[in-house]
Design a protein around this motif. Structure first.
Motif, PDB file in Angstrom:
ATOM      1  N   TYR A 145       0.829  -1.206   0.000  1.00 11.67           N
ATOM      2  CA  TYR A 145       0.000   0.000   0.000  1.00 11.67           C
ATOM      3  C   TYR A 145       0.863   1.254   0.000  1.00 11.67           C
ATOM      4  CZ  TYR A 145      -3.411   3.545   1.271  1.00 11.67           C
ATOM      5  OH  TYR A 145      -4.190   4.677   1.274  1.00 11.67           O
ATOM      6  N   ILE A 147       0.710   5.790  -1.374  1.00 11.57           N
ATOM      7  CA  ILE A 147      -0.089   6.902  -1.896  1.00 11.57           C
ATOM      8  C   ILE A 147       0.708   7.564  -3.013  1.00 11.57           C
ATOM      9  CG2 ILE A 147      -1.096   9.152  -1.335  1.00 11.57           C
ATOM     10  CD1 ILE A 147      -1.242   8.138   1.621  1.00 11.57           C
ATOM     11  N   PRO A 149      -0.070   9.637  -7.277  1.00  8.15           N
ATOM     12  CA  PRO A 149      -1.087   9.954  -8.293  1.00  8.15           C
ATOM     13  C   PRO A 149      -1.616   8.719  -9.036  1.00  8.15           C
ATOM     14  CG  PRO A 149       0.742  11.497  -8.441  1.00  8.15           C
ATOM     15  CD  PRO A 149       1.158  10.439  -7.472  1.00  8.15           C
ATOM     16  N   HIS A 151      -1.744   5.528  -7.530  1.00  9.57           N
ATOM     17  CA  HIS A 151      -2.265   4.524  -6.601  1.00  9.57           C
ATOM     18  C   HIS A 151      -3.604   4.983  -6.033  1.00  9.57           C
ATOM     19  CE1 HIS A 151       2.032   3.350  -6.654  1.00  9.57           C
ATOM     20  NE2 HIS A 151       1.544   2.142  -6.490  1.00  9.57           N
ATOM     21  N   ASP A 152      -4.686   4.483  -6.615  1.00  4.61           N
ATOM     22  CA  ASP A 152      -6.015   4.764  -6.072  1.00  4.61           C
ATOM     23  C   ASP A 152      -6.724   3.431  -5.847  1.00  4.61           C
ATOM     24  OD1 ASP A 152      -6.717   3.885  -8.623  1.00  4.61           O
ATOM     25  OD2 ASP A 152      -7.289   5.875  -9.345  1.00  4.61           O
ATOM     26  N   ASN A 153      -7.942   3.488  -5.317  1.00  5.80           N
ATOM     27  CA  ASN A 153      -8.652   2.245  -4.978  1.00  5.80           C
ATOM     28  C   ASN A 153      -8.925   1.372  -6.198  1.00  5.80           C
ATOM     29  OD1 ASN A 153      -8.531   2.966  -2.354  1.00  5.80           O
ATOM     30  ND2 ASN A 153     -10.682   3.559  -2.140  1.00  5.80           N
ATOM     31  N   GLU A 154      -9.102   2.023  -7.336  1.00 16.76           N
ATOM     32  CA  GLU A 154      -9.305   1.278  -8.588  1.00 16.76           C
ATOM     33  C   GLU A 154      -8.061   0.438  -8.901  1.00 16.76           C
ATOM     34  OE1 GLU A 154     -12.050   0.150 -11.081  1.00 16.76           O
ATOM     35  OE2 GLU A 154     -12.452   1.914  -9.828  1.00 16.76           O
ATOM     36  N   TYR A 155      -6.897   1.067  -8.747  1.00 13.16           N
ATOM     37  CA  TYR A 155      -5.614   0.384  -8.988  1.00 13.16           C
ATOM     38  C   TYR A 155      -5.483  -0.824  -8.052  1.00 13.16           C
ATOM     39  CZ  TYR A 155      -0.520  -0.374  -8.561  1.00 13.16           C
ATOM     40  OH  TYR A 155       0.727  -0.943  -8.494  1.00 13.16           O
ATOM     41  N   ALA A 184      -9.924   6.405   4.367  1.00 10.49           N
ATOM     42  CA  ALA A 184      -9.296   5.757   3.201  1.00 10.49           C
ATOM     43  C   ALA A 184      -9.305   4.251   3.386  1.00 10.49           C
ATOM     44  CB  ALA A 184      -7.867   6.265   3.025  1.00 10.49           C
ATOM     45  N   ASP A 187     -12.889   2.935   2.762  1.00 10.93           N
ATOM     46  CA  ASP A 187     -13.215   2.908   1.324  1.00 10.93           C
ATOM     47  C   ASP A 187     -12.459   1.805   0.592  1.00 10.93           C
ATOM     48  OD1 ASP A 187     -14.882   5.048   1.707  1.00 10.93           O
ATOM     49  OD2 ASP A 187     -13.453   6.563   0.995  1.00 10.93           O
ATOM     50  N   LEU A 188     -11.189   1.615   0.953  1.00  7.41           N
ATOM     51  CA  LEU A 188     -10.382   0.597   0.273  1.00  7.41           C
ATOM     52  C   LEU A 188     -10.892  -0.808   0.584  1.00  7.41           C
ATOM     53  CD1 LEU A 188      -8.029  -0.403  -1.426  1.00  7.41           C
ATOM     54  CD2 LEU A 188      -6.518  -0.083   0.541  1.00  7.41           C
ATOM     55  N   LYS A 191     -14.110  -1.440  -1.221  1.00  5.24           N
ATOM     56  CA  LYS A 191     -13.858  -1.661  -2.648  1.00  5.24           C
ATOM     57  C   LYS A 191     -13.312  -3.073  -2.897  1.00  5.24           C
ATOM     58  CE  LYS A 191     -13.236  -0.226  -6.980  1.00  5.24           C
ATOM     59  NZ  LYS A 191     -14.375   0.055  -7.855  1.00  5.24           N
TER      60      LYS A 191
END
Length: 465
Positions: A145, A147, A149, A151-155, A184, A187-188, A191
């Motif tokens: 894990y 952070i 640009p 690395h988002d939850n979709e990734y 965060a 949400d992760l 997801k």
């Protein structure tokens, strides 16, 4: 909602985080039968830096440690941390070594293999996941894990789905720097639970002071397993306290079912051990506090101490703030790798060089060149071609799975350590750390010769009489 399961990390990640992995087997043995009665989902007790430290500093055979702990804890699953194609070392190994190592790991007592790659490159997990499935181990594939640009939850969800497709039995969110904030985390986890049908585990270091809050949100979002550490070796750069989470969830739908009185027996033992570490200077107050700097620079605790020692050696401690500001820039140039072994050391050392030299990339380490070239795998974001060329010159970038370029190694390794190796496990120890293992084998041989010499001396006296 099913009960939340607990992984206890005191025998591996806690002492790796707080006292440089120096807990010995002798210090573990007295409490193991009590820990076996607790009812943990698993106890993490092998892998990571333990293998290296056993051989290098503790004069212990890591394989013997594994067998002894397994014997003392027959009712508890044994878990380890495994660096994909790097296994427990610091380079990529050929597939035949990975396959054989996994075979021996499981044969010696590991039930759950937590497998990760520093770049989240699934190609670097192929061989180890396949081998672990073949041996019947539970594969917990970990997401490093971070952070950035990219690395988002979709990734992370896409990566988890890919890992599930490769055969993972559970997914771990491996938050090595303590970057997960509560919402965060919620949400992760949500997801991931919507994306995969296998259990989700949260592993979050306490470095930034957020882990307890984040984990509670993660539990409410549906996390199945939580990594914790018994309180005397919890917090700081370690993890949230086991008893605290057990108490927080008692009487709720997430109740862990663990007994606080039984955990108190474990706590009392480790409280005494903790005092020993404080008294001998092994446990420093520096690693026990909260370091919110982590949230600004995304630098894990271990990486921060490395940067400090490098600057100390150069007599440039006053440049720490400059180096911390340089780390995110180097990381961006290198395609936003998560900062975990070995990428944390690679990015950190390059940032130190950039600042000390007063000119960015005037000197470039072999490892940084390798990272940019693709020797460690595919970076999360593409590296600017011009930047790559400025670092590697006319060398060809590597675009295939790095291990595809490696010839089988097992026969060569067997031959190299033939005079020392007494078992296949010895050959595999040598494969990980050739020089360190050789020294360990020499010490072992001298000890055995010493015993034999003593016996021979006694025998000769008897004959003389």
């Amino acid at each position: 909602m099913a009960k939340v399961k607990i992984n206890e990390l005191v025998l591996r990640d806690a002492h790796q985080s707080l006292i440089a992995t120096r807990m010995t087997l002798d210090e573990m043995l007295p409490i193991l039968s009590t820990m076996d009665e607790v009812g943990y989902n698993a106890v993490e007790m092998w892998g990571g830096a333990t293998f290296d430290t056993c051989l290098r500093f503790l004069d212990e055979d890591p394989w013997e440690r594994l067998r002894r702990i397994k014997k003392e804890m027959p009712h508890t699953k044994m878990q380890m941390l495994f660096r994909g194609q790097n296994m427990l070392g610091y380079r990529h190994y050929a597939d035949d070594v990975v396959e054989y190592f996994v075979q021996k790991i499981v044969a010696n007592g590991i039930d759950i293999m937590r497998i990760f790659d520093a770049l989240n490159d699934p190609r670097n997990l192929e061989a180890s996941i396949k081998a672990a499935k073949k041996e019947g181990a539970h594969v917990q594939a970990a997401i490093s894990y971070t952070i950035s640009p990219v690395h988002d939850n979709e990734y992370f969800a896409n990566y988890a789905k890919e890992l599930e497709g490769m055969g993972a039995d559970s997914i771990c969110i491996k938050d090595m720097a303590g970057l997960l904030t509560p919402y965060a985390c919620y949400d992760l986890v949500k997801k991931l639970k919507e994306t995969v049908s296998i259990p989700v585990d949260i592993h979050s270091h306490y470095t930034s002071g957020l882990a307890s809050m984040s984990i509670l949100e993660g539990v409410e979002a549906g996390a199945d397993i939580i990594d914790t550490v018994i309180s005397p070796l919890a917090m700081g750069t370690s993890h949230m306290a086991t008893e605290s989470l057990v108490a927080a969830l008692q009487g709720t739908e997430y109740d862990t079912g663990l007994d606080l009185h039984k955990l108190n027996e474990v706590r009392e033992y480790f409280a005494t051990l903790r005092q020993k570490y404080v008294d001998n200077g092994r446990l420093s107050h520096k690693v026990l506090g909260v370091d919110a700097n982590t949230l600004l620079y995304q630098v894990p605790g271990g990486m921060l101490s490395n940067l400090l020692s490098q600057l100390k050696e150069a007599g440039k401690e006053d440049l720490l703030d400059d180096v911390l500001a340089e780390v995110p820039r180097v990381r961006k140039d290198a395609g936003y790798p998560p900062l975990v072994t070995p990428t944390s050391q690679i990015v950190g050392t390059q940032a130190v060089l950039n600042v000390i030299n007063g000119e960015r990339y005037r000197m470039v380490t072999k490892e940084f060149k390798g990272l940019v070239r693709g020797e460690y795998g595919k970076t999360p974001a593409p590296i600017d071609p011009e930047f790559r060329k400025s670092i590697i010159g006319d060398e060809e970038p590597i675009t295939c799975r790095p291990a595809d370029l490696l010839e089988p190694e097992m026969d060569k390794l067997r031959e190299e350590c033939r005079q020392y190796a007494k078992s296949d496990e010895d050959v595999l120890s040598y494969a990980q750390f050739p020089q360190v293992a050789t020294k360990f084998f020499e010490k072992r041989r001298d000890r055995e010769l010493g015993i034999d010499a003593e016996h021979a001396d006694k025998n000769s006296k008897t004959l003389h009489i």
